[in-house]
Write an enzyme that holds these catalytic residues in place. Structure first.
Site, PDB file in Angstrom:
ATOM      1  N   TYR A  67     -16.976  -3.913   3.556  1.00 19.23           N
ATOM      2  CA  TYR A  67     -15.935  -5.033   3.986  1.00 19.23           C
ATOM      3  C   TYR A  67     -16.453  -6.267   3.627  1.00 19.23           C
ATOM      4  O   TYR A  67     -17.379  -6.891   4.586  1.00 19.23           O
ATOM      5  CB  TYR A  67     -15.802  -4.474   5.500  1.00 19.23           C
ATOM      6  CG  TYR A  67     -15.109  -3.303   5.743  1.00 19.23           C
ATOM      7  CD1 TYR A  67     -14.518  -2.516   4.722  1.00 19.23           C
ATOM      8  CD2 TYR A  67     -15.093  -2.709   7.125  1.00 19.23           C
ATOM      9  CE1 TYR A  67     -14.056  -1.341   4.905  1.00 19.23           C
ATOM     10  CE2 TYR A  67     -14.641  -1.438   7.450  1.00 19.23           C
ATOM     11  CZ  TYR A  67     -14.006  -0.809   6.428  1.00 19.23           C
ATOM     12  OH  TYR A  67     -13.709   0.546   6.746  1.00 19.23           O
ATOM     13  N   THR A  96       4.684   0.176  15.136  1.00 16.14           N
ATOM     14  CA  THR A  96       4.814  -0.885  15.962  1.00 16.14           C
ATOM     15  C   THR A  96       5.906  -1.532  16.297  1.00 16.14           C
ATOM     16  O   THR A  96       7.008  -1.114  15.576  1.00 16.14           O
ATOM     17  CB  THR A  96       3.848  -2.120  15.735  1.00 16.14           C
ATOM     18  OG1 THR A  96       4.286  -2.597  14.713  1.00 16.14           O
ATOM     19  CG2 THR A  96       2.246  -1.783  15.484  1.00 16.14           C
TER      20      THR A  96
END
Length: 304
Positions: A51, A206
């Site tokens: 990352y 969501t």
């Protein structure tokens, strides 16, 4: 926050962890999010050497300085990259793993890693060589336990058969139910825990998800079918008195093989919404059945 035991290890991790990949690269904001998560009961942080070419590990390391004993720290290895150069290549060799762990320890500011995970894996890898590396690091006390991060059933079966791994990280959500086909029952049978990544399906699960459906859909969900499913899930959440986020995070946790879900967060509002799911009651069997009727089982097309 409630904690679950990770496989046969002595690690007890919060049922909602923090996937650190989406923290961003601004140090103050990333550290603020991690500290807020820890203060609200999260003890499981997941990062990877890949990352932001190690920057994410550095930010996590800064955030947990002075708090190491509060944290079950997980990172990953296998994607070989050179600092400052674009791209990477897959390298699950023992030689590379033994080298890469030293860099991760330095960036994380610690002398041990609680859970070291292979960041992928194929059936053509030198699997025994990889396992030897993890076992050596365990014996040396550099790592406490190891696992893999993979959705490939054929790879998972080989590690179940050959290794002492305690966990498998895999994508698992209401919109990606592929693990239910066979892998979850296999791991449960061997007391190997699942770490569910992507439980919110890139934000689709969501309250704003139904308004942000990509034209290409999601996985094998065409956009029109996806829109219908998301609206029905939202309606079901409302009728249940839950947010869609809470419903989505609770769904993977309903399976006994799943130890934790690790949604990401790039803003404090997202973190707050994610962690509010910890107060939601576990789903009943009737609720799980209802959610499975609204969605559908996905099937592995490759890596069987």
């Amino acid at each position: 926050m409630r904690q679950n035991r990770l496989g046969q290890s002595d690690l007890f991790i919060s049922i909602i962890g923090l996937g650190c990949m989406s923290l961003g690269t601004e140090p103050a904001q990333a550290i603020r999010l991690i500290h807020a998560a820890l203060e609200r009961g999260v003890n499981f942080l997941d990062t990877a050497d890949l990352y932001d070419q190690g920057l994410n590990e550095e930010l996590v390391g800064k955030a947990i300085a002075g708090r190491r004993q509060q944290v079950i720290l997980a990172t990953k290895v296998g994607n070989h990259w050179h600092p400052g150069q674009p791209g990477w290549f897959w390298d699950p060799s023992k030689t590379y793993i033994l080298q890469a762990v030293k860099d991760s320890l330095r960036r994380l500011g610690t002398d041990y890693i609680d859970l070291y995970q292979l960041h992928g894996g194929t059936i053509d890898d030198p699997i025994d060589d990889t396992i030897e590396a993890f076992e050596q690091l365990r014996q040396e006390g550099v790592i406490r336990y190891y696992g893999i991060s993979s959705i490939r059933p054929n790879v998972i079966r080989e590690y179940v058969r050959r290794s002492n791994m305690v966990s498998v990280m895999m994508q698992y959500s209401l919109l990606d139910r592929r693990p239910e086909e066979s892998v979850l029952s296999l791991l449960q049978q061997h007391n190997i825990s699942v770490i569910a990544r992507g439980p919110l399906a890139r934000g689709l699960l969501t309250q704003n998800g139904v308004r942000n459906i990509p034209s290409e859909g999601y996985l094998d969900w065409p956009a029109p079918e996806l829109a219908d499913a998301l609206q029905r899930l939202a309606d079901y959440a409302d009728a249940s008195g839950l947010s869609l986020t809470a419903l989505a995070l609770r769904y993977p946790l309903a399976h006994p093989a799943v130890a934790t879900v690790i949604p990401g967060a790039s803003r404090m509002e997202q973190l707050t919404e994610n962690l509010s799911a910890q107060t939601a009651p576990p789903l009943t069997r009737e609720q799980v059945n209802a959610l499975q009727r609204i969605t559908r089982a996905n099937v592995y097309a490759q890596h069987r």
